[in-house]
Write a protein that holds these residues in place. Structure first.
Motif, mmCIF file in Angstrom:
data_model
loop_
_atom_site.group_PDB
_atom_site.id
_atom_site.type_symbol
_atom_site.label_atom_id
_atom_site.label_comp_id
_atom_site.label_asym_id
_atom_site.label_seq_id
_atom_site.Cartn_x
_atom_site.Cartn_y
_atom_site.Cartn_z
ATOM 1 N N VAL A 84 102.313 -80.097 130.794
ATOM 2 C CA VAL A 84 103.000 -80.733 129.689
ATOM 3 C C VAL A 84 102.566 -80.069 128.420
ATOM 4 O O VAL A 84 103.239 -79.411 127.637
ATOM 5 N N LEU A 85 101.291 -80.083 128.203
ATOM 6 C CA LEU A 85 100.816 -79.019 127.080
ATOM 7 C C LEU A 85 100.932 -77.775 127.267
ATOM 8 O O LEU A 85 100.795 -76.939 126.337
ATOM 9 N N GLY A 86 100.879 -77.243 128.570
ATOM 10 C CA GLY A 86 100.887 -76.033 128.706
ATOM 11 C C GLY A 86 102.182 -75.418 128.352
ATOM 12 O O GLY A 86 102.431 -74.261 127.879
ATOM 13 N N TYR A 87 103.373 -76.145 128.611
ATOM 14 C CA TYR A 87 104.550 -76.047 128.066
ATOM 15 C C TYR A 87 104.695 -75.851 126.658
ATOM 16 O O TYR A 87 105.380 -74.874 125.768
ATOM 17 N N VAL A 88 103.849 -76.677 125.875
ATOM 18 C CA VAL A 88 103.901 -76.544 124.366
ATOM 19 C C VAL A 88 103.091 -75.577 123.950
ATOM 20 O O VAL A 88 103.620 -75.064 123.039
ATOM 21 N N VAL A 89 101.971 -75.028 124.435
ATOM 22 C CA VAL A 89 101.281 -74.041 124.245
ATOM 23 C C VAL A 89 101.817 -72.387 124.509
ATOM 24 O O VAL A 89 101.731 -71.708 123.576
ATOM 25 N N ASP A 90 102.616 -72.591 125.321
ATOM 26 C CA ASP A 90 103.572 -71.133 125.546
ATOM 27 C C ASP A 90 104.070 -70.852 124.249
ATOM 28 O O ASP A 90 104.818 -71.376 123.717
ATOM 29 N N GLY A 91 103.955 -69.561 123.814
ATOM 30 C CA GLY A 91 104.390 -68.895 122.496
ATOM 31 C C GLY A 91 103.630 -69.336 121.470
ATOM 32 O O GLY A 91 104.114 -68.761 120.432
ATOM 33 N N LYS A 92 102.531 -70.068 121.540
ATOM 34 C CA LYS A 92 101.540 -70.175 120.309
ATOM 35 C C LYS A 92 100.249 -69.317 120.487
ATOM 36 O O LYS A 92 100.330 -68.684 121.386
ATOM 37 N N ASN A 93 99.516 -69.462 119.319
ATOM 38 C CA ASN A 93 98.324 -68.929 119.396
ATOM 39 C C ASN A 93 97.385 -69.571 120.364
ATOM 40 O O ASN A 93 96.735 -70.764 119.712
ATOM 41 N N THR A 94 97.066 -69.116 121.557
ATOM 42 C CA THR A 94 96.679 -69.962 122.690
ATOM 43 C C THR A 94 95.117 -70.214 122.379
ATOM 44 O O THR A 94 94.636 -71.052 122.679
ATOM 45 N N LYS A 95 94.482 -69.093 121.777
ATOM 46 C CA LYS A 95 92.964 -69.112 121.461
ATOM 47 C C LYS A 95 92.637 -70.273 120.661
ATOM 48 O O LYS A 95 91.755 -70.873 120.802
ATOM 49 N N ARG A 96 93.553 -70.023 119.471
ATOM 50 C CA ARG A 96 93.210 -71.274 118.443
ATOM 51 C C ARG A 96 93.677 -72.550 118.973
ATOM 52 O O ARG A 96 92.743 -73.592 118.599
#
Length: 460
Positions: A84-96
Motif C-alpha cells: 500500500v505505501l509502496g504504491y504511494v511512494v513510487d514516483g516520489k523522493n523515496t530517500k526523503r
C-alpha cells in the motif's frame, strides 16, 4: 507536504556524460549514506524487541505466545504497508520519504519504552503501537532499492545493493547490544530503556536524512544512470515512460508471473530467516540455558554472517550478468546443510558458528529476490513490486515464523498440526525450516528460466 516529497526534475544542465561520470560517485554516495543509515536505524527499532524478549518475560510476565502475536502484529502491518505505501511512494523522493517514516516509527518505539518505564504497558496497547511501527517502516527496503536503482545500472547495482544490505544486517546485529547498553547504562537495567534509547537514535538520523543528498541523478539536472554509463535502458522503463501509474501497476506488476513467483519464493525464504533471527535469543536461553547476554549475542553472529554474504552474493550475481535466482538456489542448498549445526549445537561456539554461516547464506536469497524483481519491472513500479514480495513474506512467512513457531515451541501449548503431523518443541521447528528451503528452491528454479530469457534479450 506533497511538494516536499515530490521528485524534482529541473531543466537539464547539459554537463555531458563525461563530466557526469566524474561527479557521479560524490553525489551517489550522499544518497547511499542516507538510505544506508536510515535503514540501519529501522532495524535498531525492530530487532530490539527480539533482544528484549527474555527481560519482557522476566520483568513483565509476557508469555511466549503473546510475544509471538506482538511480533506478528508488526509483520502484518509491515507486510500490508509494503504494498500500500509502496504504491504511494513510487514516483516520489523515496530517500526523503523513508527518512520521515523512520521518525514516525521511532516515535512509536519511544512511547512503548515510556509505557514500560511507567509500568503501564498492557499487551493490547503494545501490540497496536508495535504494529504502527511496522507500518511506518514498511517501505524502507523498497525505497532504498529505488534510490540505489536510480543511481546505478543492471551490471553494477548488485554489488551496491549488496553493500547497502549490510545496513540492516549490521543494524540487526547490534540492535540487541545497543538496546541492552542503553537499558543498563541509562535506565538501571529496565527493559523500557531497550526501546527508548534506539528510538532517540532513529529520530535524530531520520531528521538528518530529510535534507541530505539527491534521490536521482535527474534531480541534479543530469542524465539517467544508464545514459551516464552507456548501458541500454531496459525495455520496461521505455514502455512505462508513456503510461499512467495505475496502468504501470496493472501491466508490470499484477500481470507479471515473475513478480508473483518471487512473492511465493520470498515467503519460504522469510520463514527460514525470521524463524532464526526472531527466536534465536529465546531458543538459546530456554533450550540451551545460555545467559541473556549470550542469547542477545546470537543476533550479532547471524547478522555478521549476513554482512559478508550480502556483499559476496550481490557481487557474484553481477558477475553472472544478473542471474539472481541461480545464486539464490546455491545459497539455499548450502543452507540445508549448515542448519544442522544450529539444530544440534550445544555450546555458544557451535551455535554462533552455525548462525554465522546461516546468516551468510540466507541473506543471499533474501537480498537477491528484491534485486531480481527490479529486472522484471520499470523503476516507476519498483517500490510497489518489491513491496508486494514483502507483503507476501511478512503476512504469510512471518505468520509461520512468528505465530507458528511460537505455537510449536511454547511448552504451555499443545503444538501445531502440519500435514497431519503434530509438531511440538523447539526441535520440531527445524522441520519447518527444511520444508521452506525445499519449496523456495523449486520456485526459484522457475524464476531462473525467466531471468535467462531476459538476460539474453538485453545482452545478446
Amino acid at each position: 507536504m506533497k511538494h516536499f516529497f515530490a521528485l524534482k526534475r529541473p531543466t537539464p544542465l547539459g554537463l555531458g556524460v563525461t563530466k557526469e561520470r566524474q561527479l557521479w560517485f560524490k553525489e551517489f554516495i550522499k544518497a547511499f549514506m542516507v538510505v544506508f543509515l536510515v535503514y540501519f536505524c529501522m532495524y535498531l527499532i525492530r530487532n530490539n524487541l527480539s533482544a528484549a524478549q527474555p527481560l519482557l518475560v522476566q520483568q513483565n510476565g509476557i508469555s511466549t505466545t503473546a510475544l509471538g502475536w506482538i511480533g506478528y502484529g508488526f509483520s502484518l502491518a509491515y507486510g500490508i504497508g509494503k504494498t500500500v505505501l509502496g504504491y504511494v511512494v513510487d514516483g516520489k523522493n523515496t530517500k526523503r520519504f523513508m527518512s520521515f517514516l523512520l521518525m514516525l516509527g521511532a516515535l512509536m518505539t519511544l512511547i512503548i519504552g515510556i509505557l514500560f518505564l511507567m509500568d503501564k504497558a498492557p499487551v493490547g496497547l503494545i501490540l497496536v503501537l508495535w504494529s504502527l511501527n511496522g507500518l511506518f517502516q514498511s517501505p524502507g527496503g523498497s525505497a532504498s532499492l529505488s534510490t540505489i536503482s536510480r543511481w546505478t545500472t543492471t551490471t553494477s547495482r548488485g554489488k551496491y545493493i549488496g553493500i547497502w544490505n549490510i545496513s540492516h544486517e549490521l543494524g540487526g546485529a547490534v540492535a540487541g547490544i545497543i538496546a541492552l547498553w542503553g537499558a543498563n547504562h541509562l535506565f538501571a537495567g529496565h527493559v523500557g530503556g531497550m526501546f527508548i534509547f534506539p528510538a532517540i537514535i532513529g529520530l535524530l538520523v531520520g531528521c538528518w536524512g530529510l535534507f541530505f543528498g539527491a534521490d536521482d541523478p535527474k534531480e541534479l539536472g543530469w542524465d539517467a544512470s544508464e545514459v551516464i554509463f552507456d548501458e541500454k535502458i531496459p525495455e520496461a522503463d521505455l514502455a512505462a515512460s508513456t503510461m499512467s501509474k495505475w496502468t504501470i501497476f496493472k501491466t508490470f506488476v499484477m500481470k507479471s508471473p515473475w513478480v508473483w513467483l518471487l512473492c511465493i519464493a520470498n515467503v519460504f525464504v522469510y520463514v527460514v530467516r525470521i524463524g532464526i533471527v526472531n527466536w534465536a535469543p529465546l531458543y538459546t536461553v530456554q533450550q540451551l540455558h545460555f545467559t541473556i547476554a549470550q542469547g542477545a549475542n546470537t543476533l550479532l553472529l547471524f547478522q555478521l554472517g549476513g554482512i559478508l554474504g550480502s556483499v559476496v552474493w550481490g557481487w557474484f550475481s553481477d558477475v553472472l550478468k544478473g542471474r539472481r535466482a541461480v545464486v539464490s538456489i546455491i545459497c539455499l542448498i548450502l543452507t540445508a546443510f549448515v542448519v544442522l549445526g544450529y539444530r544440534y549445537g550445544t555450546t555458544p561456539l557451535m551455535i554462533n558458528t552455525a548462525l554465522f554461516g546461516l546468516g551468510m547464506l540466507i541473506y543471499g536469497p533474501q537480498l537477491l529476490i528484491g534485486v531480481s524483481v527490479i529486472s522484471f519491472v520499470p523503476k516507476t513500479a519498483l517500490n510497489v513490486s518489491d513491496g508486494l514480495t514483502g507483503t507476501f513474506a511478512y503476512i504469510f512467512g512471518d505468520l509461520m515464523a512468528q505465530v507458528g513457531f511460537a505455537a510449536i515451541a511454547d511448552p504451555k501449548k499443545n503444538g501445531l498440526m502440519i500435514f497431519g503431523h503434530l509438531l511440538h518443541g523447539w526441535q520440531d521447528t527445524f522441520i519447518v525450516f527444511y520444508i521452506a528451503v525445499i519449496l523456495s528452491i523449486l520456485v526459484l528454479a522457475i524464476v531462473a528460466i525467466g531471468e535467462e530469457k531476459r538476460i539474453k534479450a538485453q545482452f545478446d
